[in-house]
Design a protein around this motif. Structure first.
Motif, PDB file in Angstrom:
ATOM      1  N   VAL A 285       0.668  -1.064   0.143  1.00 35.45           N
ATOM      2  CA  VAL A 285       0.013  -0.004   0.017  1.00 35.45           C
ATOM      3  C   VAL A 285       1.026   1.342  -0.079  1.00 35.45           C
ATOM      4  O   VAL A 285       1.505   1.524   1.034  1.00 35.45           O
ATOM      5  CB  VAL A 285      -1.032  -0.081   1.269  1.00 35.45           C
ATOM      6  N   VAL A 286       0.949   1.832  -1.149  1.00 37.36           N
ATOM      7  CA  VAL A 286       1.728   3.171  -1.422  1.00 37.36           C
ATOM      8  C   VAL A 286       1.170   4.340  -0.955  1.00 37.36           C
ATOM      9  O   VAL A 286       1.858   5.427  -0.930  1.00 37.36           O
ATOM     10  CB  VAL A 286       2.277   2.963  -2.717  1.00 37.36           C
ATOM     11  N   ALA A 287      -0.171   4.449  -0.936  1.00 35.92           N
ATOM     12  CA  ALA A 287      -0.833   5.883  -0.895  1.00 35.92           C
ATOM     13  C   ALA A 287      -2.045   5.613   0.203  1.00 35.92           C
ATOM     14  O   ALA A 287      -2.743   4.542   0.056  1.00 35.92           O
ATOM     15  CB  ALA A 287      -1.484   6.142  -2.487  1.00 35.92           C
ATOM     16  N   LEU A 288      -2.264   6.567   0.613  1.00 37.10           N
ATOM     17  CA  LEU A 288      -3.131   6.569   1.939  1.00 37.10           C
ATOM     18  C   LEU A 288      -3.905   8.042   1.796  1.00 37.10           C
ATOM     19  O   LEU A 288      -3.033   8.975   1.881  1.00 37.10           O
ATOM     20  CB  LEU A 288      -2.663   6.043   3.227  1.00 37.10           C
ATOM     21  N   ALA A 289      -5.104   8.073   2.063  1.00 32.87           N
ATOM     22  CA  ALA A 289      -5.838   9.379   2.279  1.00 32.87           C
ATOM     23  C   ALA A 289      -7.098   9.225   3.122  1.00 32.87           C
ATOM     24  O   ALA A 289      -7.757   8.349   2.923  1.00 32.87           O
ATOM     25  CB  ALA A 289      -6.054  10.273   0.997  1.00 32.87           C
ATOM     26  N   TRP A 290      -7.576  10.489   3.821  1.00 30.76           N
ATOM     27  CA  TRP A 290      -8.787  10.497   4.181  1.00 30.76           C
ATOM     28  C   TRP A 290      -9.723  11.449   3.541  1.00 30.76           C
ATOM     29  O   TRP A 290      -9.411  12.658   3.133  1.00 30.76           O
ATOM     30  CB  TRP A 290      -8.908  10.973   5.792  1.00 30.76           C
ATOM     31  N   HIS A 291     -10.869  10.901   3.177  1.00 31.87           N
ATOM     32  CA  HIS A 291     -11.981  11.526   2.378  1.00 31.87           C
ATOM     33  C   HIS A 291     -12.957  12.334   3.274  1.00 31.87           C
ATOM     34  O   HIS A 291     -13.726  11.818   3.856  1.00 31.87           O
ATOM     35  CB  HIS A 291     -12.640  10.631   1.488  1.00 31.87           C
ATOM     36  N   PRO A 292     -12.632  13.567   3.734  1.00 31.55           N
ATOM     37  CA  PRO A 292     -13.676  14.366   4.761  1.00 31.55           C
ATOM     38  C   PRO A 292     -15.124  14.497   4.025  1.00 31.55           C
ATOM     39  O   PRO A 292     -15.800  14.206   5.283  1.00 31.55           O
ATOM     40  CB  PRO A 292     -13.086  15.744   4.585  1.00 31.55           C
TER      41      PRO A 292
ATOM     42  N   ARG B 179     -14.489   8.640   4.530  1.00 33.58           N
ATOM     43  CA  ARG B 179     -13.844   7.275   4.110  1.00 33.58           C
ATOM     44  C   ARG B 179     -12.304   7.594   4.187  1.00 33.58           C
ATOM     45  O   ARG B 179     -11.846   8.303   3.876  1.00 33.58           O
ATOM     46  CB  ARG B 179     -14.315   7.218   2.774  1.00 33.58           C
ATOM     47  N   TRP B 180     -11.638   6.166   4.388  1.00 36.29           N
ATOM     48  CA  TRP B 180     -10.341   5.932   4.297  1.00 36.29           C
ATOM     49  C   TRP B 180     -10.174   5.520   2.675  1.00 36.29           C
ATOM     50  O   TRP B 180     -10.914   4.852   2.235  1.00 36.29           O
ATOM     51  CB  TRP B 180      -9.797   4.990   5.254  1.00 36.29           C
ATOM     52  N   VAL B 181      -9.388   6.139   2.223  1.00 36.55           N
ATOM     53  CA  VAL B 181      -8.789   5.635   0.831  1.00 36.55           C
ATOM     54  C   VAL B 181      -7.247   5.247   0.930  1.00 36.55           C
ATOM     55  O   VAL B 181      -6.505   5.808   1.080  1.00 36.55           O
ATOM     56  CB  VAL B 181      -9.306   6.742  -0.273  1.00 36.55           C
ATOM     57  N   SER B 182      -7.420   3.904   0.139  1.00 32.82           N
ATOM     58  CA  SER B 182      -6.034   3.316  -0.083  1.00 32.82           C
ATOM     59  C   SER B 182      -5.555   2.962  -1.354  1.00 32.82           C
ATOM     60  O   SER B 182      -6.625   2.494  -1.993  1.00 32.82           O
ATOM     61  CB  SER B 182      -5.955   2.402   0.939  1.00 32.82           C
TER      62      SER B 182
END
Length: 641
Positions: A613-620, A624-627
């Motif tokens: 898993v090289v990318a991770l973000a929070w969708h406000p 949601r968590w996005v990976s």
């Protein structure tokens, strides 16, 4: 939002292309040829739907009358033809003089024809009360021009003409009972030093500009009342094409090369180097000649030697501005403050600050910054080791070869230990890995492959400072651009905005990792409004919490999950006061954020990816968590995992 090449085709007709146009009623492009041939073709696929040869000489110009659903073609055989929607000739107007250009004044319903030494005006009769669409009986001529009238354009009741006599004329039309007449309102006898070949009217919300192109290899920018505002050039050749692309607010200028010069009327700047449309064009490619912008402002058609026809189409998702870096780009960050600022870090360890100009949405000034080891203040548990390593590196060691330590780049499935020492890591070249901007603190945070985190700060920010006066600088060696200093290649550009940022320097280094730092995230305090904490992780498997205000280490979290591997990315959820980090094993771990606790509270583990898993973000917006993983998959997770 950009113009992109949509179609390129080779015209196999032996005669050269001499005219371009657009038949509005048929919604097709039209090309005219030297032998009198006219072809109608679809701009989506290039297929010819109709062709006819009704002229005996060069086809010189086209004009479409939308209101009457008619199409006009002119030739140097002294004729003007009126075409129906079906492509048949409705009328043939024999003028007795070669016609080189045409235009329609919609306000007065006049057809204007330019010939040698005369401007011919004919009323248009849509209802054919005179028996013809063109009322020949009420036609008249003006003889102010002394040579070929090569271009005509209209604005309301004004008519602008220019020709080979170097004159630029402004006529005012008026109407008397039973007659329509015009009078010369303004004459510029020497608008250029050679024949004028093109006129272009650019209407924007606040201003209206008139552009003229000439054999003297320059373009004149005029106000609508005929006052010279600016002159561009000299270009590398004669001006062969001018068109205004309203969808992007840019004027295209062709002058004997494969890449047109792009001019923005609003700012008065050449913006070619910032627009991606022609960046990939080869300099030795087909030489662009004529240009024509369609009324829908979504398409531009053009011709190029030898016998090429090109179509560009507007793409709402296209690149607005392109900024060039000399080295491989590794990380990006941006500041929301005005003026808009972008920060980039490259593989050479250089940080670039790109600042948007207030005078143009396309132009960015660029400054490059390099680290100075002597001025850096180091903080963190490994600060002393780094200092000792630097001192040892500076001591000469005769006969002792230098060793370069590198962290392992392979992804391990179990727990990994970075073998490089702090000293070895510091000897590596600094490649910047991650960057983010702390808005409330005005700090740019950049992590590097040497295990350090560098803090770049502004010493002073002065809003509402008047920008310096602009000066047009001609490009040397016969270039065709007239630029302000904000447009000059890779040199440091002057600030053209209304705010002035001064003293952007790096003086602080956070030393807490022994391997490259690949994950950064800003986290907040108990109120969730102030994001002055920094979470960092890297290939050494460490997870650190820093206080950016005090430049100090707050926590080095313990109780990490077993066998999670190097930390590759990280994200923070202000709403839930949680953060997540990803590892090389494919796992994503969600943890509670508590800056006062030394223990890491693991809330959930997201399992599903089969690759790193090289990318991770929070969708406000969606909570949601996005990976994203190396296998190309992107997964969305519920907030609770």
């Amino acid at each position: 939002m950009a113009m992109q090449e949509h179609l390129r085709m080779k015209e196999h007709h032996r005669s050269p292309i001499t005219a371009l146009g657009y038949h509005t009623a048929r919604r097709e492009c039209v090309t005219g040829f030297k032998d009198g041939m006219i072809k109608w073709w679809d701009m989506e696929n290039g297929r010819v739907s109709l062709q006819a040869k009704e002229h005996a000489g060069w086809v010189t110009h086209f004009v479409s009358w939308t209101q009457g659903r008619l199409f006009f073609s002119a030739s140097n055989d002294s004729s003007v033809l009126v075409w129906s929607t079906s492509g048949t000739v409705l009328e043939r107007l024999l003028i007795g003089h070669p016609v080189f250009t045409m235009a329609i004044n919609l306000t007065r319903h006049l057809l204007l024809c330019g010939s040698k030494g005369r401007l011919m005006i004919f009323p248009l009769d849509e209802r054919k009360e005179s028996g013809r669409v063109i009322n020949m009986a009420h036609g008249f001529s003006d003889y102010t021009h002394k040579d070929i009238v090569s271009c005509i354009t209209c604005l309301d009741n004004h008519i602008y003409t220019a020709g080979y006599d170097r004159r630029l004329l402004i006529f005012d039309t008026y109407q008397t009972p039973g007659r329509k007449k015009l009078t010369a309102k303004h004459c510029i006898p020497h608008a250029h030093n050679a024949a004028i070949t093109h006129l272009l009217l650019v209407r924007q919300q606040e201003t209206t500009r008139l552009l003229s192109g000439s054999f003297d290899q320059t373009v004149g920018i005029w106000s609508q009342d005929g006052q010279l505002i600016q002159r561009l050039g000299p270009f590398i050749g004669n001006i062969t094409g001018l068109c205004y692309v309203a969808s992007v607010g840019i004027v295209w200028i062709t002058s004997g090369s494969s890449q047109p010069t792009l001019y923005e009327p609003q700012s008065g700047e050449i913006v070619s180097q910032f627009i991606s449309t022609f960046q990939d064009n080869q300099k030795d490619g087909p030489v662009l000649q004529q240009l024509f912008s369609l009324p829908d402002s979504k398409h531009v058609i053009g011709t190029a030697k030898p016998q090429h026809i090109l179509v560009w189409r507007y793409n709402e998702l296209g690149c607005l501005t392109i900024l060039h870096c000399k080295k491989t780009l590794e990380c990006l960050a941006y500041a929301k403050k005005e003026p808009v600022q972008l920060f980039s870090g490259d593989s050479s360890g250089t940080v670039q600050k790109w600042e948007k100009s207030y005078i143009s949405p396309f132009i960015y000034s660029k400054e490059s910054f390099h680290l100075s080891e002597a001025q850096l203040e180091r903080h963190g548990p490994l600060a002393q080791q780094v200092k000792r390593g630097l001192r040892e590196e500076q001591r000469p060691r005769p006969g002792s070869p230098r060793k370069w330590g590198k962290a392992s780049s392979s992804h391990q499935t179990g727990c990994s230990t970075v073998q490089s020492t702090v000293t070895d890591v510091q000897k590596e070249r600094k490649n910047f890995m991650r960057a983010l901007f702390a808005e409330q603190l005005d700090i740019l945070v950049v992590s590097a492959s040497d295990g350090n985190i560098y803090l770049w700060e502004f010493e002073n920010f002065t809003p509402d400072v008047d920008p310096p006066s602009q000066q047009c600088l001609p490009v040397p060696n016969g270039g065709s651009k007239v630029l302000t200093s904000a447009c000059i290649g890779d040199k440091k550009a002057q600030d053209l905005s209304s705010g002035c940022v001064e003293g952007f320097t790096c003086r602080t280094v956070l030393c807490g990792h022994t391997g490259m730092v690949t994950a950064l995230a800003l986290a907040g305090d108990d109120t969730g409004t102030s994001l002055h904490y920094l979470l960092s992780g890297g290939w050494d498997g460490r997870l650190c919490l820093w206080d950016l205000q005090n430049h100090s280490l707050q926590n080095a979290f313990s109780s990490l999950p077993d066998c999670y591997g190097p930390i590759l990315d990280m994200a923070y959820s202000p709403k839930r006061r949680e953060f997540a980090f990803s590892s090389s094993t494919g796992g994503v771990f969600i943890c509670a954020f508590n800056p006062l606790s030394a223990d890491l509270v693991l809330l959930a583990e997201l399992c599903g990816h089969r690759a790193t898993v090289v990318a991770l973000a929070w969708h406000p917006l969606e909570d949601r968590w996005v990976s994203g993983a190396e296998d190309g998959s992107i997964r969305l997770w519920l907030a609770g995992g």
